[in-house]
Design a protein around this motif. Structure first.
Motif, PDB file in Angstrom:
ATOM      1  N   ALA A   1       0.828  -1.205   0.000  1.00 56.69           N
ATOM      2  CA  ALA A   1       0.000   0.000   0.000  1.00 56.69           C
ATOM      3  C   ALA A   1       0.865   1.260   0.000  1.00 56.69           C
ATOM      4  O   ALA A   1       1.918   1.314  -0.619  1.00 56.69           O
ATOM      5  CB  ALA A   1      -0.939  -0.027   1.205  1.00 56.69           C
ATOM      6  N   ASN A   2       0.418   2.271   0.730  1.00 53.16           N
ATOM      7  CA  ASN A   2       1.107   3.564   0.762  1.00 53.16           C
ATOM      8  C   ASN A   2       1.348   4.003   2.205  1.00 53.16           C
ATOM      9  O   ASN A   2       1.290   5.184   2.518  1.00 53.16           O
ATOM     10  CB  ASN A   2       0.279   4.617   0.021  1.00 53.16           C
ATOM     11  CG  ASN A   2      -1.084   4.841   0.675  1.00 53.16           C
ATOM     12  OD1 ASN A   2      -1.624   3.936   1.302  1.00 53.16           O
ATOM     13  ND2 ASN A   2      -1.624   6.036   0.525  1.00 53.16           N
ATOM     14  N   LEU A   3       1.638   3.027   3.085  1.00 51.29           N
ATOM     15  CA  LEU A   3       1.795   3.304   4.511  1.00 51.29           C
ATOM     16  C   LEU A   3       3.104   2.714   5.039  1.00 51.29           C
ATOM     17  O   LEU A   3       3.415   1.548   4.786  1.00 51.29           O
ATOM     18  CB  LEU A   3       0.612   2.703   5.294  1.00 51.29           C
ATOM     19  CG  LEU A   3      -0.778   3.222   4.906  1.00 51.29           C
ATOM     20  CD1 LEU A   3      -1.856   2.351   5.538  1.00 51.29           C
ATOM     21  CD2 LEU A   3      -0.945   4.681   5.323  1.00 51.29           C
ATOM     22  N   TYR A   4       3.849   3.532   5.817  1.00 49.05           N
ATOM     23  CA  TYR A   4       5.123   3.095   6.361  1.00 49.05           C
ATOM     24  C   TYR A   4       4.985   1.801   7.149  1.00 49.05           C
ATOM     25  O   TYR A   4       5.813   0.896   7.042  1.00 49.05           O
ATOM     26  CB  TYR A   4       5.710   4.178   7.276  1.00 49.05           C
ATOM     27  CG  TYR A   4       6.283   5.363   6.543  1.00 49.05           C
ATOM     28  CD1 TYR A   4       7.587   5.349   6.062  1.00 49.05           C
ATOM     29  CD2 TYR A   4       5.527   6.523   6.334  1.00 49.05           C
ATOM     30  CE1 TYR A   4       8.122   6.432   5.379  1.00 49.05           C
ATOM     31  CE2 TYR A   4       6.045   7.615   5.658  1.00 49.05           C
ATOM     32  CZ  TYR A   4       7.348   7.570   5.184  1.00 49.05           C
ATOM     33  OH  TYR A   4       7.864   8.645   4.510  1.00 49.05           O
ATOM     34  N   GLY A   5       3.953   1.726   7.985  1.00 52.35           N
ATOM     35  CA  GLY A   5       3.787   0.571   8.859  1.00 52.35           C
ATOM     36  C   GLY A   5       3.515  -0.722   8.127  1.00 52.35           C
ATOM     37  O   GLY A   5       3.654  -1.803   8.701  1.00 52.35           O
TER      38      GLY A   5
ATOM     39  N   GLY B   1       1.815   1.746  17.361  1.00 56.30           N
ATOM     40  CA  GLY B   1       1.804   1.158  16.028  1.00 56.30           C
ATOM     41  C   GLY B   1       2.489  -0.201  16.068  1.00 56.30           C
ATOM     42  O   GLY B   1       3.502  -0.381  16.758  1.00 56.30           O
ATOM     43  N   PHE B   2       1.965  -1.162  15.330  1.00 57.23           N
ATOM     44  CA  PHE B   2       2.456  -2.542  15.406  1.00 57.23           C
ATOM     45  C   PHE B   2       3.946  -2.636  15.097  1.00 57.23           C
ATOM     46  O   PHE B   2       4.702  -3.316  15.787  1.00 57.23           O
ATOM     47  CB  PHE B   2       1.655  -3.407  14.431  1.00 57.23           C
ATOM     48  CG  PHE B   2       1.852  -4.882  14.603  1.00 57.23           C
ATOM     49  CD1 PHE B   2       1.238  -5.567  15.636  1.00 57.23           C
ATOM     50  CD2 PHE B   2       2.642  -5.604  13.715  1.00 57.23           C
ATOM     51  CE1 PHE B   2       1.399  -6.932  15.791  1.00 57.23           C
ATOM     52  CE2 PHE B   2       2.813  -6.968  13.849  1.00 57.23           C
ATOM     53  CZ  PHE B   2       2.191  -7.643  14.892  1.00 57.23           C
ATOM     54  N   ASN B   3       4.378  -1.942  14.060  1.00 58.97           N
ATOM     55  CA  ASN B   3       5.770  -1.997  13.647  1.00 58.97           C
ATOM     56  C   ASN B   3       6.684  -1.392  14.712  1.00 58.97           C
ATOM     57  O   ASN B   3       7.709  -1.979  15.094  1.00 58.97           O
ATOM     58  CB  ASN B   3       5.939  -1.260  12.314  1.00 58.97           C
ATOM     59  CG  ASN B   3       7.255  -1.577  11.636  1.00 58.97           C
ATOM     60  OD1 ASN B   3       7.733  -2.695  11.681  1.00 58.97           O
ATOM     61  ND2 ASN B   3       7.829  -0.580  10.989  1.00 58.97           N
ATOM     62  N   SER B   4       6.318  -0.226  15.232  1.00 60.22           N
ATOM     63  CA  SER B   4       7.127   0.436  16.259  1.00 60.22           C
ATOM     64  C   SER B   4       7.225  -0.405  17.526  1.00 60.22           C
ATOM     65  O   SER B   4       8.285  -0.507  18.145  1.00 60.22           O
ATOM     66  CB  SER B   4       6.536   1.810  16.597  1.00 60.22           C
ATOM     67  OG  SER B   4       6.693   2.709  15.523  1.00 60.22           O
ATOM     68  N   VAL B   5       6.114  -1.014  17.916  1.00 61.50           N
ATOM     69  CA  VAL B   5       6.102  -1.840  19.124  1.00 61.50           C
ATOM     70  C   VAL B   5       7.023  -3.047  18.967  1.00 61.50           C
ATOM     71  O   VAL B   5       7.792  -3.379  19.873  1.00 61.50           O
ATOM     72  CB  VAL B   5       4.658  -2.281  19.459  1.00 61.50           C
ATOM     73  CG1 VAL B   5       4.643  -3.420  20.465  1.00 61.50           C
ATOM     74  CG2 VAL B   5       3.875  -1.091  19.997  1.00 61.50           C
ATOM     75  N   ASN B   6       6.977  -3.694  17.812  1.00 60.09           N
ATOM     76  CA  ASN B   6       7.850  -4.844  17.595  1.00 60.09           C
ATOM     77  C   ASN B   6       9.317  -4.449  17.597  1.00 60.09           C
ATOM     78  O   ASN B   6      10.170  -5.179  18.111  1.00 60.09           O
ATOM     79  CB  ASN B   6       7.483  -5.536  16.289  1.00 60.09           C
ATOM     80  CG  ASN B   6       6.318  -6.482  16.448  1.00 60.09           C
ATOM     81  OD1 ASN B   6       6.435  -7.532  17.066  1.00 60.09           O
ATOM     82  ND2 ASN B   6       5.171  -6.103  15.914  1.00 60.09           N
ATOM     83  N   GLU B   7       9.620  -3.284  17.049  1.00 51.29           N
ATOM     84  CA  GLU B   7      11.005  -2.815  17.070  1.00 51.29           C
ATOM     85  C   GLU B   7      11.453  -2.524  18.502  1.00 51.29           C
ATOM     86  O   GLU B   7      12.591  -2.839  18.883  1.00 51.29           O
ATOM     87  CB  GLU B   7      11.145  -1.576  16.185  1.00 51.29           C
ATOM     88  CG  GLU B   7      11.018  -1.891  14.703  1.00 51.29           C
ATOM     89  CD  GLU B   7      11.006  -0.658  13.814  1.00 51.29           C
ATOM     90  OE1 GLU B   7      11.023  -0.833  12.583  1.00 51.29           O
ATOM     91  OE2 GLU B   7      10.977   0.474  14.339  1.00 51.29           O
ATOM     92  N   ALA B   8      10.574  -1.924  19.294  1.00 52.81           N
ATOM     93  CA  ALA B   8      10.914  -1.645  20.694  1.00 52.81           C
ATOM     94  C   ALA B   8      11.116  -2.937  21.477  1.00 52.81           C
ATOM     95  O   ALA B   8      12.059  -3.059  22.279  1.00 52.81           O
ATOM     96  CB  ALA B   8       9.836  -0.787  21.338  1.00 52.81           C
TER      97      ALA B   8
END
Length: 396
Positions: free
Chosen positions: A8-12, A299-306
């Motif tokens: 899509a067009n979303l960073y996450g 955000g799912f992506n940020s949480v997984n990175e943390a």
């Protein structure tokens, strides 16, 4: 293999896939990546060929308006409306090429329809939780329960009729189960006992692909605790919240990195304390390596990175699946969650300091970090994809 990646067009949704694309290309596979123009450089840097959106799809993205604001129905309405516009473009791409596999975003890739439209193996890329059912009680999926739900069903029937597909259910569209499924977290954090190997491949976050160039002088932190604040890259127009953060942590014995996105300018925030660095963009992974607490939109992506770096989180969810992610965080005692609307500088400071002092949450985050690092095996995922396609070819 010749692979079509649909996103899509979303960073996450795009960022988690970049490491996989890089590994596929490194193994000698050709990857054509269909997404919007702002992400073209990211995907080509991974070695993929970029395929852009048509003017028709770009116009849809700019002009789309939901018929109502119910959180789940609004998501489904957008997914289905998007699929209705994007499917002809995907069909055209498929007809002009010979692909061995399609990997498509579970929300914005039309995977549940493509399985019926092509004999090419369809793999779903789950940028959020992989789920076996919708998060609503059955009564809320019965036609007539809500006008926006009825509109969703109308779009779904229209798509199925156009492509002569036996009518699918909204649950099938939402869960988007492919022949194989890639999930960018651990099985433990994903939850849902019905989501299991071998059809679901748990990758963990694509940390390797996100090694951003950093011009930050991290030595300014010294021996102080590091607080990282970011509400993601999309919904960032929260000037009052950023001012609240400054009031909460100004001139205390912490160092604060705060990312404010493109919808707010640093000049709107007044005088910046010496213990703050505030920018529209900050290298998140570089900071998370050092952070002691992450104040996040969940955000799912940020949480997984943390979690990959064992950082406790203070979740302030804003939209969509962020509420589910925040709920999962708190249920696993990996952080805390509060309502953004009820925040004040004093509450924010007190809650953050309590979190910094919480040994149990920190220990659980470190355990989750080990789980993430043990799960992160993109090479194994690529081998599974290869074996699957080769097995299909041998069976023919």
């Amino acid at each position: 293999m010749d692979i079509l990646f649909i996103n899509a067009n979303l960073y996450g949704h795009i960022n988690p896939t970049l490491g996989l694309v890089k590994k596929l290309v490194k193994r000698g596979h050709q990857v054509s990546y269909f997404c919007s123009e702002p992400f073209s450089e990211q995907v080509t840097n991974m070695g993929a060929k970029w395929i852009g959106y048509s003017n028709n799809l770009e116009a849809f993205l700019k002009g789309y308006q939901p018929t109502d604001r119910h959180p789940f129905y609004m998501l489904m309405e957008y997914m289905l409306s998007y699929d209705e516009v994007v499917l002809p473009e995907i069909q055209d791409i498929i007809n002009k090429n010979q692909f061995d596999m399609i990997i498509c975003d579970s929300y914005f890739g039309g995977g549940c329809f493509l399985k019926h439209l092509t004999k090419i193996p369809v793999v779903c890329s789950h940028s959020s939780f992989a789920m076996s059912k919708t998060p609503l009680p059955e009564r809320m999926l019965v036609p007539g329960f809500h006008p926006q739900l009825d509109n969703c069903n109308q779009i779904l029937r229209r798509i199925c009729k156009k492509y002569t597909i036996e009518e699918l259910t909204l649950e099938e569209v939402f869960t988007s189960k492919g022949d194989l499924n890639i999930v960018y977290t651990t099985r433990n954090f994903n939850g849902d006992a019905n989501i299991q190997e071998p059809t679901y491949l748990f990758n963990g976050p694509s940390i390797e692909s996100r090694q951003e160039e950093s011009c930050l002088d991290l030595s300014v932190i010294g021996s102080r605790k590091l607080i990282y604040i970011s509400l993601g890259s999309l919904n960032t127009d929260f000037t009052d919240f950023y001012k609240m953060c400054i009031a909460a942590f100004s001139d205390l014995n912490y160092y604060v990195y705060m990312s404010i996105g493109k919808r707010c300018d640093v000049s709107q925030l007044g005088e910046i304390p010496q213990n703050f660095t505030i920018k529209s963009y900050l290298p998140q992974i570089e900071i998370l390596k050092r952070a002691d607490v992450f104040i996040t939109h969940a955000g799912f992506n940020s949480v997984n990175e943390a979690l990959y770096f064992g950082v406790p989180m203070f979740a302030l969810p804003l939209v969509n699946d962020q509420y589910m992610v925040a709920k999962r965080l708190t249920s696993m005692k990996l952080g805390i969650c509060e309502d953004m609307k009820e925040m004040s500088a004093g509450i924010l400071r007190d809650k953050t300091e309590n979190l910094l002092a919480d040994v149990e949450i920190k220990e659980r985050c470190m355990q989750s970090s080990l789980d993430m690092k043990n799960t992160a095996n993109l090479e194994q995922t690529v081998l599974r994809l290869e074996d699957y396609v080769n097995g299909l070819k041998e069976g023919n």
